[in-house]
Design an enzyme around this catalytic site. Structure first.
Site, PDB file in Angstrom:
ATOM      1  N   ARG A  37       6.355  16.304  -1.668  1.00 35.18           N
ATOM      2  CA  ARG A  37       7.806  16.122  -1.741  1.00 35.18           C
ATOM      3  C   ARG A  37       8.559  17.371  -1.291  1.00 35.18           C
ATOM      4  NH1 ARG A  37       8.346  12.652  -7.352  1.00 35.18           N
ATOM      5  NH2 ARG A  37       8.388  10.640  -6.324  1.00 35.18           N
ATOM      6  N   LYS A 198      -0.594  -3.761 -12.029  1.00 33.97           N
ATOM      7  CA  LYS A 198       0.263  -4.714 -12.744  1.00 33.97           C
ATOM      8  C   LYS A 198       0.866  -5.782 -11.842  1.00 33.97           C
ATOM      9  CE  LYS A 198       2.230  -2.524 -16.830  1.00 33.97           C
ATOM     10  NZ  LYS A 198       3.259  -1.465 -16.764  1.00 33.97           N
ATOM     11  N   GLY A 351       3.378   5.888  -5.651  1.00 26.84           N
ATOM     12  CA  GLY A 351       2.818   7.226  -5.861  1.00 26.84           C
ATOM     13  C   GLY A 351       1.318   7.271  -5.671  1.00 26.84           C
ATOM     14  N   GLY A 374       8.682   4.576  -7.877  1.00 23.04           N
ATOM     15  CA  GLY A 374       9.556   3.562  -8.470  1.00 23.04           C
ATOM     16  C   GLY A 374      10.682   3.139  -7.530  1.00 23.04           C
TER      17      GLY A 374
HETATM   18  P1  ADP Z   1       1.382   2.859  -6.974  1.00 19.95           P
HETATM   19  O1  ADP Z   1       1.570   4.069  -7.858  1.00 19.95           O
HETATM   20  O2  ADP Z   1       0.917   3.234  -5.617  1.00 19.95           O
HETATM   21  O3  ADP Z   1       2.598   1.974  -6.984  1.00 19.95           O
HETATM   22  P2  ADP Z   1       0.188   1.260  -9.015  1.00 19.95           P
HETATM   23  O4  ADP Z   1       0.825   2.155 -10.020  1.00 19.95           O
HETATM   24  O5  ADP Z   1       0.685  -0.107  -8.874  1.00 19.95           O
HETATM   25  O6  ADP Z   1       0.204   1.973  -7.584  1.00 19.95           O
HETATM   26  O7  ADP Z   1      -1.359   1.109  -9.340  1.00 19.95           O
HETATM   27  C1  ADP Z   1      -2.225   2.192  -9.296  1.00 19.95           C
HETATM   28  C2  ADP Z   1      -3.353   2.054 -10.290  1.00 19.95           C
HETATM   29  O8  ADP Z   1      -4.056   0.840 -10.166  1.00 19.95           O
HETATM   30  C3  ADP Z   1      -4.336   3.162 -10.067  1.00 19.95           C
HETATM   31  O9  ADP Z   1      -4.375   3.994 -11.208  1.00 19.95           O
HETATM   32  C4  ADP Z   1      -5.668   2.425  -9.857  1.00 19.95           C
HETATM   33  O10 ADP Z   1      -6.769   3.051 -10.453  1.00 19.95           O
HETATM   34  C5  ADP Z   1      -5.406   1.095 -10.518  1.00 19.95           C
HETATM   35  N1  ADP Z   1      -6.350   0.087 -10.034  1.00 19.95           N
HETATM   36  C6  ADP Z   1      -6.434  -0.431  -8.801  1.00 19.95           C
HETATM   37  N2  ADP Z   1      -7.456  -1.319  -8.726  1.00 19.95           N
HETATM   38  C7  ADP Z   1      -8.020  -1.379  -9.958  1.00 19.95           C
HETATM   39  C8  ADP Z   1      -9.113  -2.117 -10.529  1.00 19.95           C
HETATM   40  N3  ADP Z   1      -9.824  -2.986  -9.801  1.00 19.95           N
HETATM   41  N4  ADP Z   1      -9.388  -1.902 -11.827  1.00 19.95           N
HETATM   42  C9  ADP Z   1      -8.672  -1.034 -12.555  1.00 19.95           C
HETATM   43  N5  ADP Z   1      -7.640  -0.295 -12.077  1.00 19.95           N
HETATM   44  C10 ADP Z   1      -7.317  -0.473 -10.798  1.00 19.95           C
END
Ligand code: ADP
Ligand code: MG
Length: 396
Positions: A37, A198, A351, A374
């Site tokens: 950043r 999620k 992130g 976010g």
């Molecule tokens: P971002 O921050 O890029 O928006 P998210 O917060 O939606 O991404 O999701 C990231 C998290 O999802 C990571 O901590 C990753 O470990 C978890 N994750 C992805 N695939 C799996 C899985 N199959 N089982 C458990 N956790 C997972």
């Protein structure tokens, strides 16, 4: 959504109140963990310095909740910024009041001053007009590069714009050009790759983009819920049982449209609870007690092929548990697939997804990696961001 930017104004001799998102972390030795950043803000700062502005930088760190938290001071950020930009960056322990006013009064064109963590003041998150006015009194122009904080209606993000002309910095401009563009009218055909943990977070993105999307690839934790919705036994994998209906709805929607393909994992990397037995299997053969932690090779290959004709690709959410090896392989492979796409605009939001791209070492071959987690999520969901709304539109 064409906003006025620092290119449209003369800042010579002016005091520029620059809001950035420097919400970064340091390790125990005081080393910055990820300065992405900070680096992304350099073009704006250089532009302002070269234009002869006095640059007053405002930033927050963490969630101090309106009071001073020693570990969250901005001084170490100033030191790191100074080393990146190779100029002195003065830092002070206030944001408003006589000390801040005196520090600003001393500035010469081209000087850089970093204010204290603005969330040490309760007026920041409350968007208190008095506090915003005090902040605004330090500047003549308000420049915002704080895309990562633009979904927050805080005093230094929005309130200052009630008192000063508010314009976009070069990073904000880029974020709007890419994230803003794909959220509204990305070039067709467009694909969306969704992973992460999620389903609820990602549903909003699908709802906003589905009418303009030809391909939806699902991976990561959320894919488990989709697989379960298909009646597949996913063993001990993370499943959001209360979201199975939502997954059904998206599957029905995709099935009802000829021009929309939903690509689900066909093979996955699984592990037992102890993490000792790791295997790649078909989704139909997940033994009890095993968890899905990444996409398998065949699925990655299918995604690669399906993406080839796309003109726009949006990726949000790692496709596996990428913090733990070897479950980072799928996300690294997807990052490389995006980097290798010819003639497509590729946009990464989130992130953890940005971290996966950095881990893959291909960030410079992605059209745009957003600095906002976010904020990019909300923008992709079609939500208007207060920190963007406040910026002046460019006259048509
Ligand atoms: P971002 O921050 O890029 O928006 P998210 O917060 O939606 O991404 O999701 C990231 C998290 O999802 C990571 O901590 C990753 O470990 C978890 N994750 C992805 N695939 C799996 C899985 N199959 N089982 C458990 N956790 C997972
Ligand atoms: Mg996240």
């Amino acid at each position: 959504m064409d906003k006025m930017t620092v290119r449209d104004v003369d800042v010579n001799g002016k005091r520029v109140f620059l809001r950035v998102d420097y919400n970064v972390q340091f390790d125990e030795d005081g080393q910055i963990l990820d300065d992405f950043r900070l680096r992304e803000s350099l073009p704006t700062i250089r532009h302002l310095v070269e234009g002869g502005a006095k640059v007053i930088i405002c930033a927050h760190r963490g969630r101090p909740g309106g009071k001073v938290v020693e570990e969250l001071r901005n001084a170490p950020v100033a030191a790191h910024l100074s080393s990146l930009i190779e100029r002195e960056v003065k830092s002070i322990r206030e944001c408003v009041g006589p000390a801040a006013e005196a520090a600003v009064a001393e500035m010469q064109p081209g000087d850089l001053l970093l204010l204290e963590n603005v969330r040490f003041y309760p007026g920041e998150e409350a968007n208190d007009p008095q506090f915003a006015k005090q902040l605004a009194s330090l500047g003549d122009v308000f420049v915002s590069d704080a895309f990562g904080t633009a979904h927050r209606a805080h005093a230094s993000v929005v309130g200052v714009g009630y008192y000063l002309p508010a314009i976009a910095g070069l990073l904000m401009e880029r974020e709007l050009q890419y994230v803003g563009r794909v959220a509204t009218d990305g070039e067709q055909p467009m694909a969306v790759i969704l992973g992460g943990a999620k389903v609820a977070d990602k549903l909003g993105i699908l709802k906003n983009l589905v009418d303009r999307t030809s391909l939806i690839c699902v991976g990561g934790g959320i894919a488990n819920t989709f697989l379960r919705a298909q009646g597949i036994d996913v063993g001990a994998s993370l499943v959001e049982t209360d979201r199975i209906d939502d997954a059904h709805e998206i599957m029905r929607l995709a099935a009802s449209r000829d021009n929309l393909r939903l690509l689900m994992p066909t093979d996955v990397v699984i592990s037992d609870a102890a993490g000792e037995r790791i295997n790649t299997v078909s989704v139909n053969r997940i033994p009890p007690g095993f968890r899905i932690l990444d996409l398998g090779r065949q699925t990655i290959e299918d995604i690669r092929e399906a993406l080839a004709p796309m003109k726009t690709v949006v990726w949000n959410g790692p496709v596996g548990f990428f913090e733990r090896e070897p479950f980072d392989r799928g996300s690294i492979a997807i990052a490389k697939v995006l980097a290798d796409l010819v003639g497509a605009t590729t946009v990464v939001g989130g992130g953890e997804t940005a971290a996966a791209v950095a881990k893959a070492g291909v960030a410079d071959r992605i059209s745009h990696v957003s600095t906002g987690g976010g904020a990019s999520l909300e923008m992709l969901q079609g939500v208007a961001l207060p920190g963007v709304e406040i910026l002046r539109d460019r006259a048509a």
